[in-house]
Motif scaffolding. Structure first.
Motif, mmCIF file in Angstrom:
data_model
loop_
_atom_site.group_PDB
_atom_site.id
_atom_site.type_symbol
_atom_site.label_atom_id
_atom_site.label_comp_id
_atom_site.label_asym_id
_atom_site.label_seq_id
_atom_site.Cartn_x
_atom_site.Cartn_y
_atom_site.Cartn_z
ATOM 1 N N GLU A 117 0.828 -1.204 0.000
ATOM 2 C CA GLU A 117 0.000 0.000 0.000
ATOM 3 C C GLU A 117 0.864 1.256 0.000
ATOM 4 O O GLU A 117 0.570 2.236 -0.687
ATOM 5 N N TYR B 240 -4.917 0.903 -3.704
ATOM 6 C CA TYR B 240 -4.180 -0.365 -3.580
ATOM 7 C C TYR B 240 -5.163 -1.443 -3.171
ATOM 8 O O TYR B 240 -6.070 -1.216 -2.369
ATOM 9 N N SER C 5 -5.239 -5.622 -1.893
ATOM 10 C CA SER C 5 -4.431 -6.748 -1.430
ATOM 11 C C SER C 5 -4.783 -8.050 -2.128
ATOM 12 O O SER C 5 -3.960 -8.958 -2.209
#
Length: 857
Positions: free
Chosen positions: A828, A839, A841
């Motif tokens: 991030e 961003y 994950s």
């Protein structure tokens, strides 16, 4: 160098040092993003000579030949597949020149970039052949050992090890890359990975890349706690950051890195080096500080100081790809679910002949829910190709369950196929002394790292006496030891006969169980034979099971839904004070509503008796339920079922289970029954995939399950779309457009493909440009298509810098699309440093982030 020679070497040295990063150092010397690293090195040989010579001078005992992406599949992307032998041979030669007589050279192997079925289109055998080709070249070129590194898939690690075994006896060391949750991208935890790699014959196992040494400690400790082979730690120099001049560096300096490495040594690592961001200075630092370090061999430590021991004698392990079942002879009793077996099941036989696997899948989930620890898989019957059917069944159930499998077949070819493709450590059912079965099947157990059930049946059939049965057991064990297997690899079948024919059958089996326990052998039995031909068999079976457990029975093959039997087993463990047996018993009993204590008024002189059902109280006189304490269930059988709701829920369940085989039919059946397409999409499909995403985020679902669910939903939507568009012709035009791509130079696309699929499932118009996409093309496409968002993926540190280039070009061209980035190496912080707008994950999280960004545009 063979595996044993390598183990002898490290035993003498105690601690060995690897090299540091190659890719990040070559980039500093001019390696352009997106170039074929192997080709660039061969065009600039002095750069790699200087780097590797520096590592050797800094103390590296092993350097990696730069053959990392030298397999055929990777080289095809650069049109260099016909030069595979020349490229790998010359790169090994450069390594040998740099190492001289001062270090070993490891032929370096990694993932191919193509995904195995069912997530991709690559067949397992094709992958093995790809690895064989490269390994043969590396061995012929003179590398001393092989390293399989930066692996995210346990199954691909297995393919590389199997390939190496089939072309050479060279030592192979393996390192995987783990996510922040301690699992690989495919959901494998460190313990499971280490167990499977050791059982398959890896000379050492460990972790590399992904994180710095501080966050790798628990991974290394977990591996050390379940293996006896050396553990490798090759962490990054922290995390990547963007410097003021725009280059990517790592945030852990040399002194900090060196100090942090001691935690990995205390956790059990005995082969250490560095990955991304490390330089020869880092290797010199750890070598100078730890070259005389006293490696702990017994008591090790996790990062929080918790003490543990390395793998202890007597512990057995079975695994799936995502879970390990560990047990010793004194651990609680385990159930091997028997239901995936067509014997005596006419309906299952009919389904298998039709190629339908719905019942098999139902048996998987039902047995897991009912408390099975292992699932037996048997598809042997007339009228089918057993080998193909076993393959199909494995493909279907491996993503469905985290339980280890027991492969049940007497056909040698079927057994090898199953052991070859199963991504874990399986149990073979079974090996006996009849018809040279031991000679044919024991080598399979050794080659594929499996445990096996030893069935005490001799060349002429069943043993004629208890003494002969024990002799058969001893003979089978001796043959196993000669094949290279250990006592911990064997589970002896007690060979239950029926007491109707032999009154001493139970006593003889109990004697066999005791005999095995005394000799350190695990035991198993099938229970149903004991009561054959007698009335009320459940009581005999339950009584026999409790007696067997008392004599040391480890596990039994049975139906876990048989409440009397299973509950008796849990109660037996409780009475024998086995570890955590009290918690297991209470947890199981909590499934019964009758265990909920209720305060009721009982008339004087009458007895309170609970009948095991919710709220039903017997007055002890006529056995009838008290009217004041009973209530009619909401879905009582005598009320008509809501068929429409049933169809809706069936579709949701298909998504939750990733049931690609049934969801299309269920979707069409639901529509035919009157379910509204829009309601199916918005109220059932969408909540289901969101729930799958939540389970993925919580670590309860893993990548294979996430992909299976997304693919199932895609199939349902494909059936619904024509119907939805009939009623909403403008809706399709109003979809927000997203452009997605793997950046230039990066040929990994599994993450990108899953993100694209999830976004499509959530109603976005997704333009997937593929992998290795030039930055200009990404931005130009976003402008031309008036995209709201650009999603970028990168898996390698050498290519993640292209993300910054996309951001730069986007600003120069006044592109309005917001830029969202993600990928294994991306953080991030990196997103904010390069000027990205967001961003993600993982794929499930990406949907949430995209919706939030669009909401705020």
């Amino acid at each position: 160098m063979t595996r044993q020679e390598f183990l002898n070497l490290i035993k003498d040295k105690k601690l060995m040092f690897l090299d540091g990063a190659t890719g990040t150092n070559l980039m500093k010397e001019g390696l352009p993003a997106g170039a074929c690293t192997e080709e660039w090195i061969l065009n600039n040989p002095d750069v790699i000579r200087k780097l590797q010579k520096s590592y050797v001078d800094s103390g590296s005992d092993i350097i990696y030949a730069p053959t990392f992406t030298g397999n055929r599949i990777k080289l095809i992307n650069f049109g260099l597949e016909d030069k595979i032998k020349e490229i790998n041979t010359r790169l090994v030669k450069l390594g040998k020149e740099s190492a001289g007589n001062n270090a070993l050279v490891a032929g370096d192997i990694t993932m191919t970039g193509r995904q195995l079925k069912p997530m991709g289109d690559l067949e397992f055998e094709e992958l093995i052949d790809v690895y064989k080709e490269q390994i043969e070249i590396l061995v012929e070129a003179g590398c001393d050992i092989l390293v399989v590194e930066t692996m995210m898939s346990l199954q691909e690690c297995r393919a590389a090890l199997i390939a190496a075994k089939e072309v050479s006896d060279i030592a192979v060391i393996v390192t995987l890359t783990f996510e922040g949750d301690g699992r690989t991208l495919f959901g494998t935890d460190a313990k499971t990975a280490a167990i499977v790699m050791e059982s398959l014959g890896a000379a050492a196992v460990g972790a590399n890349c992904g994180t710095g040494p501080d966050n790798m400690v628990s991974i290394i400790a977990d591996m050390a706690s379940v293996t006896n082979i050396p553990i490798i730690a090759k962490p990054n120099a922290g995390l990547p950051v963007v410097t003021e001049d725009g280059s990517t560096e790592y945030d852990m300096d040399c002194d900090t890195f060196v100090a942090e490495m001691e935690k990995l040594l205390k956790a059990g690592a005995s082969i250490i080096g560095g990955c991304c961001g490390t330089t020869p200075a880092y290797i010199k630092g750890i070598h100078d500080k730890y070259k005389d370090y006293d490696i702990a061999t017994d008591i090790l430590q996790y990062g929080d100081g918790t003490v543990f021991s390395r793998k202890t004698e007597g512990v057995r392990f079975l695994t799936s790809e995502r879970k390990t079942v560990a047990f010793s002879l004194d651990d609680p009793f385990m159930i091997v679910g028997e239901r995936i077996n067509p014997t005596g099941k006419k309906k299952l036989q009919a389904e298998l002949r039709e190629g339908k696997l719905d019942m098999v899948c139902d048996f998987v989930s039902q047995q897991e829910e009912d408390g099975a620890s292992i699932l037996d898989v048997n598809v042997g019957m007339s009228g089918i190709d057993e080998k193909q059917m076993m393959s199909d069944v494995l493909d279907e159930i491996i993503p469905l369950t985290s339980l280890p499998l027991c492969i049940d077949t007497s056909d040698e070819n079927t057994m090898e196929m199953a052991l070859r493709k199963y991504p874990g450590r399986a149990l073979i059912n079974s090996i006996s002394l009849e018809k040279d079965k031991a000679e044919r099947f024991l080598p399979l157990a050794k080659k594929y790292g499996a445990m096996f059930i030893a069935l005490p049946v001799g060349p002429k059939g069943l043993p004629g006496s208890l003494k002969e049965k024990h002799e058969f057991i001893d003979t089978l064990c001796q043959k196993a030891y000669e094949a290279g297997l250990s006592k911990e690899d064997i589970v002896v079948d007690g060979l239950v006969a029926t007491i109707g024919a032999n009154p001493d059958a139970a006593l003889e089996t109990l004697s066999t169980i005791s005999y095995c326990k005394e000799n350190g052998l695990a035991t198993i039995c099938g229970l149903s034979n004991i009561s054959f031909g007698l009335p009320q068999r459940a009581f005999i079976n339950a009584a026999f099971l409790t007696m067997a457990i008392a004599n040391g029975l480890t596990m039994a093959i049975c139906n876990p839904s048989q409440e009397l039997l299973v509950n008796s087993a849990f109660a037996s463990d409780l009475l024998r004070h086995k570890e955590e047996a009290d918690l297991r018993y209470i947890e199981r009993m909590n499934r019964y509503d009758g265990m909920n204590v209720q305060v009721v008024s009982v008339p004087k002189g009458q007895k309170l008796i609970t009948d095991g059902s919710a709220g039903k109280i017997s007055n002890g006189v006529d056995g009838s339920a008290s009217k004041d304490n009973t209530s009619k269930p909401a879905n009582s059988l005598d009320e008509p079922a809501d068929l429409v709701t049933e169809f809706y829920n069936k579709i949701k369940n298909d998504v939750m289970k990733g049931s690609k085989r049934s969801i299309e039919k269920d979707t069409l059946d639901a529509v035919a029954a009157g379910c509204a397409p829009k309601t199916i999409l918005n109220d059932y499909l969408m909540p289901a995939i969101n729930e799958v995403g939540d389970l993925f985020d919580k670590g309860k679902y893993f990548l294979p399950q996430l992909i299976a669910s997304a693919e199932a939903m895609k199939l349902s939507i494909a059936k619904l779309e024509p119907l939805l568009n009939e009623n909403d012709t403008e809706g399709a035009k109003d979809k927000d457009t997203i452009v997605i791509a793997t950046v230039h130079g990066d040929i990994h696309d599994i993450g990108k493909n899953l993100v694209a699929l999830m976004l499509k499932n959530h109603g976005f118009n997704v333009i997937d440009l593929g992998k290795d996409v030039p930055s200009e093309k990404i931005v130009d496409t976003a402008i031309a298509e008036d995209a709201k968002i650009i999603c970028l993926s990168a898996l390698m540190t050498t290519t993640m810098q292209e993300m910054k280039n996309v951001v730069k070009i986007s600003k120069e061209k006044n592109c309005k699309a917001k830029i969202l980035i993600g990928g294994a190496v991306v953080t991030e912080d990196y997103a904010w440093e390069i000027g990205a707008d967001g961003y993600s994950s993982d794929a499930a999280n990406c949907v949430v982030v995209v919706k939030n960004i669009i909401k705020n545009i």
